[in-house]
Design a protein around this motif. Structure first.
Motif, short mmCIF file in Angstrom:
data_model
loop_
_atom_site.label_atom_id
_atom_site.label_comp_id
_atom_site.label_asym_id
_atom_site.label_seq_id
_atom_site.Cartn_x
_atom_site.Cartn_y
_atom_site.Cartn_z
N GLY A 214 80.20 60.27 41.81
CA GLY A 214 81.90 60.91 41.50
C GLY A 214 82.40 60.80 42.95
N LEU A 215 82.02 59.88 44.26
CA LEU A 215 82.89 59.19 45.31
C LEU A 215 83.53 57.48 45.26
N LYS A 216 83.19 57.38 43.89
CA LYS A 216 83.81 56.34 43.46
C LYS A 216 83.19 54.93 44.39
N ALA A 217 81.66 54.90 44.96
CA ALA A 217 81.53 53.90 45.89
C ALA A 217 80.28 53.08 44.84
N THR A 218 81.77 52.23 44.30
CA THR A 218 80.89 51.01 43.26
C THR A 218 80.33 49.99 44.12
N THR A 219 80.78 50.15 45.41
CA THR A 219 79.60 49.08 45.81
C THR A 219 78.17 49.07 46.71
N VAL A 220 77.52 51.08 46.00
CA VAL A 220 77.06 50.89 46.58
C VAL A 220 75.47 51.50 45.57
N GLN A 221 74.59 51.46 45.29
CA GLN A 221 73.85 51.75 44.84
C GLN A 221 72.46 52.20 45.11
N ALA A 222 72.00 53.50 44.07
CA ALA A 222 70.71 54.19 44.75
C ALA A 222 69.34 53.25 44.35
N VAL A 223 68.65 53.59 44.03
CA VAL A 223 66.97 52.69 44.12
C VAL A 223 66.05 53.62 44.12
N LEU A 224 64.91 53.60 43.48
CA LEU A 224 63.77 54.09 43.90
C LEU A 224 62.56 53.08 44.39
N ALA A 225 62.36 53.49 45.96
CA ALA A 225 61.68 51.87 45.79
C ALA A 225 60.48 53.44 47.65
N PRO A 226 59.36 53.71 46.64
CA PRO A 226 59.06 55.11 47.70
C PRO A 226 58.07 54.39 48.77
N ARG A 227 58.18 55.50 49.32
CA ARG A 227 57.37 54.59 50.86
C ARG A 227 56.65 55.81 51.43
N PRO A 228 55.30 55.72 51.65
CA PRO A 228 54.69 57.07 52.52
C PRO A 228 55.16 57.92 53.42
N GLY A 229 55.29 58.82 53.30
CA GLY A 229 55.82 59.99 54.40
C GLY A 229 57.57 60.17 54.19
N GLU A 230 57.59 59.47 53.33
CA GLU A 230 59.46 59.62 53.31
C GLU A 230 59.97 59.49 51.81
N CYS A 231 61.29 59.81 51.78
CA CYS A 231 62.02 59.78 50.55
C CYS A 231 62.12 58.81 49.63
N CYS A 232 61.85 58.74 47.88
CA CYS A 232 61.31 58.00 47.25
C CYS A 232 63.14 57.13 47.05
N VAL A 233 63.96 57.68 47.55
CA VAL A 233 65.31 56.24 47.53
C VAL A 233 65.40 56.07 48.34
N GLU A 234 66.04 55.04 48.22
CA GLU A 234 67.16 54.07 49.02
C GLU A 234 68.58 53.55 48.81
N LEU A 235 69.39 54.20 50.12
CA LEU A 235 70.84 53.41 48.93
C LEU A 235 71.47 51.81 50.06
#
Length: 247
Positions: A214-235
């Motif tokens: 929706g933001l049209k931020a085509t150079t950024v992606q969200a990926v699943l990268a789980p780590r203990p105690g954190e949100c599982c997504v990183e950008l």
């Protein structure tokens, strides 16, 4: 997760200010009296409810208004119009106040899952419906922010900055690990995420992917990268797909 993963709930710092306003006993009693009245209450009524002067009541009521716990109006009591100045009346606001450190927003997760259940299509599972709703809400939020900010073409740096601000407002505690990577130090849906990681992590990923679209931020992606105690997504930065080596 309402239409933009928010509801009428204060940010944590504002909520703390609101709760601290109730630390004073007389103020808390007046607030309780006004909530129970189920109608706008005059300054004189509030003062009488705790046995203090009208002037002192005005001081405490104004503190509650400033904290966002009460709002004012000037309708005549009982709808009866009289000659002269209308009295200032007080009534509770509709804002829900929650304080949690670190930030927890289980009611938003419940709201998303509820909508997924009531809109589930015949040809999709409950999980698929939840992912659809999360992605839809992410896109709606991204489109709204793009329409308001009119940022033009978003490069990696500005795209991550938009994401960082949005995620900070929603309790994810974003942190730049590098100029091209944004980690989310907190999951607002913990400890429920530990009970159903595929569901909760999938919802976060779908929401953020939709937001970027929706933001049209085509150079950024969200990926699943789980780590203990954190949100599982990183950008991070979108990488071009690797080409097959010629044989």
């Amino acid at each position: 997760m309402a239409s933009d993963m928010t509801q009428s709930i204060y940010p944590t710092d504002t909520a703390i200010e609101a709760v601290s306003a109730l630390a004073e006993d007389l103020r808390r009693q007046m607030y309780a009296f006004i909530r129970r009245a189920r109608r706008p209450v005059s300054r004189d009524e509030a003062a009488a409810s705790v046995g203090i002067s009208r002037k002192l009541a005005a001081f405490h009521l104004d503190k509650l208004v400033h904290a966002g716990l009460l709002r004012t109006r000037y309708d005549p009591p009982g709808g009866i119009r009289k000659v002269g100045r209308k009295p200032k009346l007080y009534e509770p606001t509709d804002t829900q106040i929650l304080v949690s450190i670190p930030d927890r927003r289980h009611e938003l997760l419940a709201d998303l899952l509820l909508q997924a259940i009531v809109t589930e299509d015949d040809d999709e599972t409950g999980m698929q419906a939840a992912m659809r709703i999360a992605a839809q809400r992410g896109r709606e939020l991204g489109e709204a922010e793009r329409s308001q900010a009119r940022p033009g073409r978003l490069g990696l740096e500005r795209g991550l900055t938009f994401c960082e601000r949005m995620l900070d407002q929603r309790g994810f505690e974003p942190a730049r690990e590098s100029p091209t990577r944004l980690r989310l130090r907190n999951c607002p849906f913990h400890p429920l995420a530990a009970k159903a990681p595929d569901l909760v992590c999938g919802l976060n990923h779908a929401f953020l992917t939709g937001y970027l679209q929706g933001l049209k931020a085509t150079t950024v992606q969200a990926v699943l990268a789980p780590r203990p105690g954190e949100c599982c997504v990183e950008l991070g930065q979108v990488h071009a797909p690797e080409e097959d080596c010629p044989s």
